[in-house]
Every structure is written in C-alpha cells, then in structure tokens.
Design a protein around this motif. Sequence first.
Motif, PDB file in Angstrom:
ATOM      1  N   LEU A 189       0.823  -1.209   0.000  1.00  0.00           N
ATOM      2  CA  LEU A 189       0.000   0.000   0.000  1.00  0.00           C
ATOM      3  C   LEU A 189       0.858   1.260   0.000  1.00  0.00           C
ATOM      4  CD1 LEU A 189      -2.864   1.327   0.358  1.00  0.00           C
ATOM      5  CD2 LEU A 189      -2.395   1.244   2.820  1.00  0.00           C
ATOM      6  N   LEU A 190       1.882   1.279   0.850  1.00  0.00           N
ATOM      7  CA  LEU A 190       2.716   2.480   0.991  1.00  0.00           C
ATOM      8  C   LEU A 190       3.511   2.794  -0.267  1.00  0.00           C
ATOM      9  CD1 LEU A 190       4.284   2.380   4.584  1.00  0.00           C
ATOM     10  CD2 LEU A 190       2.493   3.891   3.727  1.00  0.00           C
ATOM     11  N   TYR A 191       4.151   1.784  -0.846  1.00  0.00           N
ATOM     12  CA  TYR A 191       5.149   2.026  -1.886  1.00  0.00           C
ATOM     13  C   TYR A 191       4.656   1.744  -3.310  1.00  0.00           C
ATOM     14  CZ  TYR A 191       8.212   2.353   2.125  1.00  0.00           C
ATOM     15  OH  TYR A 191       8.787   2.742   3.319  1.00  0.00           O
ATOM     16  N   TYR A 192       3.432   1.203  -3.455  1.00  0.00           N
ATOM     17  CA  TYR A 192       2.943   0.896  -4.801  1.00  0.00           C
ATOM     18  C   TYR A 192       1.551   1.470  -5.096  1.00  0.00           C
ATOM     19  CZ  TYR A 192       6.853  -2.334  -5.090  1.00  0.00           C
ATOM     20  OH  TYR A 192       8.114  -2.877  -5.108  1.00  0.00           O
ATOM     21  N   LYS A 193       0.818   1.858  -4.056  1.00  0.00           N
ATOM     22  CA  LYS A 193      -0.541   2.351  -4.284  1.00  0.00           C
ATOM     23  C   LYS A 193      -0.727   3.807  -3.883  1.00  0.00           C
ATOM     24  CE  LYS A 193      -2.745  -2.205  -3.872  1.00  0.00           C
ATOM     25  NZ  LYS A 193      -3.784  -3.008  -3.177  1.00  0.00           N
ATOM     26  N   LEU A 194      -0.065   4.232  -2.839  1.00  0.00           N
ATOM     27  CA  LEU A 194      -0.198   5.611  -2.368  1.00  0.00           C
ATOM     28  C   LEU A 194       0.894   6.489  -2.986  1.00  0.00           C
ATOM     29  CD1 LEU A 194      -1.025   5.013   1.406  1.00  0.00           C
ATOM     30  CD2 LEU A 194      -2.603   5.588  -0.443  1.00  0.00           C
ATOM     31  N   PRO A 195       0.670   7.793  -3.086  1.00  0.00           N
ATOM     32  CA  PRO A 195       1.694   8.684  -3.670  1.00  0.00           C
ATOM     33  C   PRO A 195       2.960   8.718  -2.842  1.00  0.00           C
ATOM     34  CG  PRO A 195      -0.112   9.944  -2.697  1.00  0.00           C
ATOM     35  CD  PRO A 195      -0.550   8.525  -2.709  1.00  0.00           C
TER      36      PRO A 195
END
Length: 396
Positions: A189-195
């Motif tokens: 989520l942190l490194y591939y989905k969120l800016p």
Amino acid sequence: MGSISRNIKGHKIVSIVIIISIFKEEEEERERRRRRSRGSGAPMLKHYWVAFFVVVSWVVNFRVLDASAGDADPLYRACVKQCGETGCVAQRCFPQCNFSSDGVSVDGPWYMQEPLYMQWKQWDCQSDCRYYCMLDRENKREATGHDPVKYHGKWPFKRVYGIQEPASVAFSVLNLAMHFHGWISFFILLYYKLPLRRDKKTYYYFASLWHVYALLSFNSWFWSAVFHSRDVDLTEKLDYSSAVAILGYSLILSILRSFDVKDDAVRVMVAAPLLAFVTTHILYLNFYKLDYGWNMQVCVVMAVVQLLVWAIWAGVTRHPSRWKLWLVVVAGGLAMLLEIYDFPPYQGFVDAHAAWHATTIPLTYVWWSFIRDDAEFLISNQMKRLKTSNLAKKAK
C-alpha cells in the motif's frame, strides 16, 4: 504472550504437600535417629526447623518451590522413580533411557549415540518418564471423576509428533502468518498504491516505526512457536525476552502515534527511558533471575498502559477508522482475561493460553487493517494540504 501465563496457582497448599511427602519418605531414618538421640532434644529441634521453614515459606509466598499438585502426587513420583530405574512405564519402554544427558550410550560402545533429532529436541529419559507417568495418572484420575491437575507448573498436554503444546504452536504460527500478511499488504500500500515523494519515500511519517514493529512481532511469534514446541531453558528465555521486547516497543509506538510525535528528537526523548527499562528487564531475566512473578507484573502493566493510551486517543480523535481501534482495545482487553482465568486443556490440547493465542489471530488482521487505514488517512490529509499550498502559491 507466553510470558503472562507462567504464575503457578495454588502453590501454597502444594508446597506443604511436598514437605509432608518428603518427610514421609524419610520416616524410618528419623525414627532411628530419634531413638539414638532420645533425651538430647535433637528431634524437637528438627521439628522446630521444619515449622520454621513452613512459616517462612508461607511468608515469602512459596516462591522458592516450583511445584504443582500433580508432581506432589506420591503415585506419580513413584512412577517417575521406577521409570528412571527400569526405563519403562507400564508396557512402554524408552530407548533413550540407555543414554546419558549428553546423548552417549551408557551400556553400549562409545560410538553408539542417541539420534540427532532426539538430542536436538532433548526428549531425554527423565522428560519421557515424566510425560508418560503424567498421562497414566491423568487417565486414572479421569476414570475416577477427578479434574486434571498441573505437573511441574504446566497442564497435562498431549504431544503430537514430539510437539509439547501443538495447539499453542499452531496458533503462534498463524499469528506469525497474519502479521506477515498484514505487513506485506501495508508495504504494498505504501510504496505501490499511495503517492510517494520525489525521493521515492513515503509521506507516512510513522512507516519506519511500523516496519520495526512488524519485525519484532515476527520474532516474538516465532519464538513463541518454538517455546511451545519444546520447553527448555533457552527457548523459555527467548520467548520471554521477545514478548517483553514487543510489549515495550508497542507501548512506545502507542505514545508516539497517539500524540502524533513527528520530531525525531522528541521521539528519542520519549523512547529512551522506556527502551532502557525494557533492555534492563530483559538482561535481568536472562542473566540474573528468571522471575516469573515480576515478569508478569511488568508485562501486564505495559499491556494495560498501552491499551489505555489507545483507548483514550480513540475517544478523542476523529480518525475514520477509530472503530477498529476500539474493537482491538476492547477485544484485546477481554482476551487478557483468558490469561487470568486459567483452565485445563480441552482433550489435552487447548488450554486458556492457547485460546488466548487463538483470539489474537483475527485481532491481528483488524489491527493491520487499522494501520493501513491510518496511513491512507494521514497521507490523504498531507495531499490536501500540499494541494492547498500549491494553489495559494499560484494565486500569488
């Protein structure tokens, strides 16, 4: 955590039973000495010493004796003694009783050694004698309508493929898997989905703290599985130390997140005294004294304090996922009651501690779900502020 369930209940009465049984075994020797020393006052002096020992032991709460009702049973003790001499319990005999504690054959040639897997698990003659004598006594007690009792501070568990507490091992592994799943989904989520920032770092300024939390959780549940698989001094200390480490770090994390501490210097000021205390406590347990009572008090205090911190924050914050935080806090607090209400293992497998491990599996899923929601919530707020700031700059 494996560390809260270690207090031995009812040890006062049990300890007196042990004292009585020990003196019964020496009755003949005392009688001979009494006849030899008649008129000298020596027997009376001995009884005074016995009374003094009982009184002092009662005063210090019998912490010097690590005993339970099961291993105070004369029939159980006689069975273990006979097994140590013959290597058999009823019709079951143990080849490892022909080996010394270091795995070398007693009667055979020097090159005959116990199999490596037996040496690694340390199922020696004494442990097998205790185990099968325990099963024999519990079967007889069950046939006469008596409830299970503890042996050497532990409930009578049934082994599965040499695993000492199979249910607790399975639940510990599932907790480990759940933490791994939660951390992986958090990482994606942190490194591939969120800016991300221009330097490819996340906007979520608590990310590194949760990564450390995940590693400590992996470590704690791994050693919990190992310890419940085979209870020896090394695995016990590793399990207790890992549990203390994750509890202490979780307390630090609860304070930092609840008060939204972003400055690194302030984080160090908050964490330093707690880290010092946790480190000192772990060193105390490993190199001075493995005090079960003191360790339980430390773990309970750290667990309760962090639950209170999270509960207070959940009550004042407007976080959109605060209901998940409430769920974990309330359910986690109720689950701790299983550590207080200690009941024997059902069918020899699931006791109160194993049930507590089971309750933490779904709570772990909800907890990592809250962590992911928290990252989305804070990053969303930061994006809104950045967008507002950029619009203000363009307007100028």
